[in-house]
Design an enzyme around this catalytic site. Structure first.
Site, PDB file in Angstrom:
ATOM      1  N   ARG A   1       8.069-110.041  20.935  1.00 60.97           N
ATOM      2  CA  ARG A   1       9.389-109.421  20.975  1.00 60.97           C
ATOM      3  C   ARG A   1      10.311-110.252  21.862  1.00 60.97           C
ATOM      4  O   ARG A   1       9.870-111.106  22.632  1.00 60.97           O
ATOM      5  CB  ARG A   1       9.295-107.990  21.507  1.00 60.97           C
ATOM      6  CG  ARG A   1       8.827-107.892  22.946  1.00 60.97           C
ATOM      7  CD  ARG A   1       8.758-106.456  23.420  1.00 60.97           C
ATOM      8  NE  ARG A   1      10.089-105.874  23.484  1.00 60.97           N
ATOM      9  CZ  ARG A   1      10.310-104.580  23.702  1.00 60.97           C
ATOM     10  NH1 ARG A   1       9.288-103.745  23.832  1.00 60.97           N
ATOM     11  NH2 ARG A   1      11.527-104.113  23.768  1.00 60.97           N
TER      12      ARG A   1
ATOM     13  N   LYS B   1      14.624 -98.538  24.642  1.00 66.55           N
ATOM     14  CA  LYS B   1      15.503 -97.535  24.038  1.00 66.55           C
ATOM     15  C   LYS B   1      15.727 -96.368  25.003  1.00 66.55           C
ATOM     16  O   LYS B   1      16.822 -95.802  25.055  1.00 66.55           O
ATOM     17  CB  LYS B   1      14.909 -97.038  22.724  1.00 66.55           C
ATOM     18  CG  LYS B   1      15.866 -96.200  21.896  1.00 66.55           C
ATOM     19  CD  LYS B   1      15.272 -95.860  20.542  1.00 66.55           C
ATOM     20  CE  LYS B   1      15.222 -97.063  19.635  1.00 66.55           C
ATOM     21  NZ  LYS B   1      14.772 -96.725  18.267  1.00 66.55           N
TER      22      LYS B   1
ATOM     23  N   GLU C   1      13.620 -96.815  13.336  1.00 67.10           N
ATOM     24  CA  GLU C   1      13.695 -95.363  13.483  1.00 67.10           C
ATOM     25  C   GLU C   1      15.165 -95.031  13.792  1.00 67.10           C
ATOM     26  O   GLU C   1      15.738 -95.598  14.721  1.00 67.10           O
ATOM     27  CB  GLU C   1      12.795 -94.893  14.612  1.00 67.10           C
ATOM     28  CG  GLU C   1      11.322 -95.195  14.399  1.00 67.10           C
ATOM     29  CD  GLU C   1      10.497 -94.863  15.630  1.00 67.10           C
ATOM     30  OE1 GLU C   1      10.212 -93.663  15.843  1.00 67.10           O
ATOM     31  OE2 GLU C   1      10.158 -95.793  16.381  1.00 67.10           O
TER      32      GLU C   1
END
Length: 559
Positions: free
Chosen positions: A264, A274, A38
């Site tokens: 992850r 983020k 994104e």
């Protein structure tokens, strides 16, 4: 990337085993993966793991990997992020060729498919507020409650949805929801939002759209449109897979990708949220997204970390199904190991202390040979200037040293690298009692660092000519967080107050000052350093990439 790099990175893991099995069974003849960020922030080292996995698999199995921007939220997306993401993928050593895509490329088709869901009775327009929808979804132990608008007829839903698209309603007035099961054990299947009203300008489509698809709706369908064979994502999307598959089953998609999840990357002394990274920038805790203390790819690059070291680190940690925390020391080891082999050596004095060689002739100087790399004769040598006035490190002198301090002290003899033995005769102090200058003598017979009479010294120190060396600013970076497991909820409390030390009065070799390259070099006995973008003519600035050993963790352990 080169064939050698690809071969070196090839390994076996459960995802690669799946890919190989799919090729062997002829389920797929061509492997197509994708990296779908994104564009609402900068990439970090966790993304580097996904990039290496997706692009690496495509390379190893003669397939292709798409770079696709899932640009479905114009309120947070900027061209700056799109540009930085492309630069970061290239920096890591990967290329998407002609396969650059955007979810916004598919907005028309996604909208048409959403109308198809309404017509088939699989979606409805809900007038509830965001808070009402959230409250009515239920919990992990309690089912959700049907919306009072859930049974609207097809005609009314179509009319409202088309008017949403036309921009008739304000933000938040209505949403389009999938009609699945409000009692589902997986909360993601409790009538998730597919479209919301957003009167915002999009970086690529401008003001054409007043409604935007949710990430969950756009993501899987974009995979299907592009013919992705293996949709590889991190474990937090595991609970979203049933929705991913439900939408693929209900829509006339041209292909049906399969989603696979992997663990992850989590690192000690590091936060990759983020939200946290954005707040670090906005609150001024760091100088920007590319601050060398940030775990962003841009930060790693500015700090001088080689992309090959990042790839080696990712190869070493592997691909697993279960989440774990990797010691940041493993990343640092990969950086040191590579830089030790590739970096040329230079000398720099970070905290200068002046030395006067009293028996060296005034006004004279000489040139000495210094090797560029001790393990690589082909790297050659360079000339360094020696004279009456020098600089050494402040830490290399103690007036009243402890028993095992072998560096310079009154009456003690040491070796200056590539030069001579020197002995301290006197320490000159200022009014505050601080040592500001040393008076020393040298032995002319020890040129090159050895004594003809065979006497030994226990310390070899780096140094620079006071006349020939060049002033520079050195920025010494340490971990951003002092806690090995910093709290995302209260990250400011875990910030390391010693994460950056600026040394404005350092001295460097003239060849270092005149070299405008971005190559990392080893400042002997100090660490690895790289020129910073803040450098200006006559004002060089260098960042410490990493120290020669893991001293930070040891210091933390002592405190």
């Amino acid at each position: 990337m080169t064939t050698e790099t690809t071969t070196a990175e090839a390994g076996r893991d459960f995802i690669r085993d799946i890919v190989q099995a799919d090729l062997d069974s002829k389920k797929h003849n061509l492997i197509v993966t994708r990296f779908p960020p994104e564009p609402n922030g900068y990439l970090h080292i966790g993304h580097a793991k996904s990039i290496a996995l997706n692009f690496g698999i495509a390379q190893e199995f003669a397939g292709r990997c798409h770079l696709r921007f899932d640009d479905t939220n114009p309120t947070k997306e900027e061209q700056e992020y799109i540009d930085s993401i492309q630069a970061d993928v290239h920096w890591l050593g990967y290329d998407w060729g002609a396969d650059l895509f955007y979810a916004s490329d598919y907005f028309e088709r996604l909208y048409d498919w959403a109308e198809g869901l309404i017509k088939a009775g699989h979606a409805y327009v809900d007038d509830q507020s965001q808070e009402e929808i959230r409250t009515s979804r239920g919990t992990l132990t309690e089912p959700g409650k049907n919306s009072p608008f859930r049974e609207r007829n097809v005609e009314e839903n179509l009319d409202l949805f088309r008017r949403m698209k036309a921009g008739e309603f304000p933000n938040g007035a209505r949403v389009l929801r999938a009609k699945i099961d409000m009692a589902a054990g997986n909360i993601n299947l409790r009538d998730p939002v597919l479209y919301r009203i957003l009167h915002a300008e999009h970086p690529r489509t401008g003001t054409k759209w007043s409604i935007y698809p949710s990430y969950d709706y756009a993501h899987g369908q974009s995979d299907a449109i592009e013919g992705i064979t293996h949709s590889i994502c991190t474990l937090e999307f595991e609970d979203h897979r049933p929705l991913y598959e439900w939408l693929l089953d209900k829509l006339p998609v041209p292909s049906k990708p399969r989603q696979y999840e992997f663990a992850r990357l989590n690192l000690t002394y590091t936060l990759l949220s983020k939200r946290v990274l954005t707040q670090l920038v906005r609150d001024g805790h760091v100088s920007g997204w590319d601050d060398p203390r940030m775990p962003t790819i841009a930060g790693l690059k500015r700090r001088g970390v080689p992309p090959a070291a990042v790839r080696e680190f990712i190869k070493r940690i592997g691909v697993a199904k279960a989440n774990s925390v990797v010691d940041v020391g493993m990343l640092e080891f990969c950086i040191r190991e590579l830089l030790n082999k590739t970096s040329q050596r230079r000398m720099a004095v970070l905290r200068p202390l002046k030395v006067v060689i009293e028996n060296y002739p005034e006004g004279e100087s000489e040139e000495l040979d210094a090797v560029n790399h001790p393990d690589d004769p082909a790297a050659g040598s360079r000339k360094i200037s020696f004279g009456r006035e020098l600089y050494i490190e402040q830490d290399d002198f103690m007036e009243n040293p402890p028993k095992k301090f072998f560096r310079l002290s009154p009456g003690n003899e040491v070796r200056l690298r590539y030069a001579y033995f020197i002995k301290c005769r006197e320490a000159i102090k200022n009014a505050a009692g601080e040592v500001v200058e040393l008076r020393c003598t040298y032995d002319p017979a020890t040129k090159g660092g050895n004594a003809p009479d065979g006497r030994k010294v226990k310390a070899t120190m780096h140094w620079l000519s006071a006349k020939q060396s060049v002033p520079a600013e050195i920025r010494v970076y340490n971990q951003l967080f002092a806690n090995p497991n910093p709290s995302a909820a209260n990250f400011a409390a875990d910030l390391n107050p010693q994460s950056l030390e600026i040394l404005p009065d350092a001295r460097i070799e003239p060849s270092v000052a005149s070299d405008n390259s971005n190559e990392v070099m080893q400042f002997e006995r100090q660490g690895y350093f790289v020129r910073d973008k803040d450098s200006a003519p006559g004002k060089p600035v260098f960042n410490r990439t990493i120290g020669l050993r893991d001293s930070f963790a040891k210091e933390v352990a002592k405190s």
